[in-house]
Design a protein around this motif. Sequence first.
Motif, mmCIF file in Angstrom:
data_model
loop_
_atom_site.group_PDB
_atom_site.id
_atom_site.type_symbol
_atom_site.label_atom_id
_atom_site.label_comp_id
_atom_site.label_asym_id
_atom_site.label_seq_id
_atom_site.Cartn_x
_atom_site.Cartn_y
_atom_site.Cartn_z
ATOM 1 N N ARG A 17 -9.069 4.210 -12.727
ATOM 2 C CA ARG A 17 -7.974 3.516 -13.407
ATOM 3 C C ARG A 17 -7.046 4.561 -14.004
ATOM 4 N NH1 ARG A 17 -8.090 3.745 -18.782
ATOM 5 N NH2 ARG A 17 -10.035 4.250 -19.810
ATOM 6 N N GLU A 18 -5.787 4.199 -14.112
ATOM 7 C CA GLU A 18 -4.795 5.104 -14.660
ATOM 8 C C GLU A 18 -4.814 5.030 -16.186
ATOM 9 O OE1 GLU A 18 -0.208 5.817 -13.637
ATOM 10 O OE2 GLU A 18 -0.619 3.929 -14.670
ATOM 11 N N ARG B 68 -8.943 8.023 -14.358
ATOM 12 C CA ARG B 68 -10.257 8.098 -15.012
ATOM 13 C C ARG B 68 -11.194 7.128 -14.319
ATOM 14 N NH1 ARG B 68 -8.531 8.007 -21.358
ATOM 15 N NH2 ARG B 68 -7.609 10.069 -21.406
ATOM 16 N N ASP B 69 -12.466 7.429 -14.391
ATOM 17 C CA ASP B 69 -13.456 6.509 -13.836
ATOM 18 C C ASP B 69 -13.464 5.231 -14.643
ATOM 19 O OD1 ASP B 69 -14.248 8.243 -11.860
ATOM 20 O OD2 ASP B 69 -15.839 9.144 -13.054
#
Length: 171
Positions: free
Chosen positions: A75-76, A67-68
């Motif tokens: 980031r995970e 994800r942004d």
Amino acid sequence: MRRPVEPDRPAAPLAPAPFAFRRMALDDLARVMEIEKDGFAHPWSADLLRREMVHDWSTILLATELRDGRAGVAREAILGFIVFWLVHDELHVLNIATALEARRRGVGRALMDEAAQRARRGGAVLATLEVRRSNASAIALYRALGYRQVGIRPNYYADEGEDAIVMLLDL
């Protein structure tokens, strides 16, 4: 009249998998516990999850996506997890949960599919699980995956006195 043979066209690129999978690390415990507590009236303890992480036959597998994040850095995000045992030729699913914000996106199905694929590669020919009799959505998912009911465990969920349905899948 014969049509000319068209030259072979390159195959369309495959769409990327919607989720990535990896084994749980100790650093993931807080997030997994959040998902566990959101999903169950009587969640597993952090101690129990830690113990599952060290057994050779046990796997805690996470479904993740990027994800942004801040400053445009990806980031995970952990979307869900499955706990399963691979013992001899059998896969046994002990626990599966999806984060509240990720429900209805196919995370549970993807985790079940990934566990089954890993089990097949490990030599499993059979998968089993227990599910609460009242958990209609989970039962529907398991049936859609090919599981069939083979028995009942009376009062399996002792805290509520609820029966478990035993389900089986030939891998």
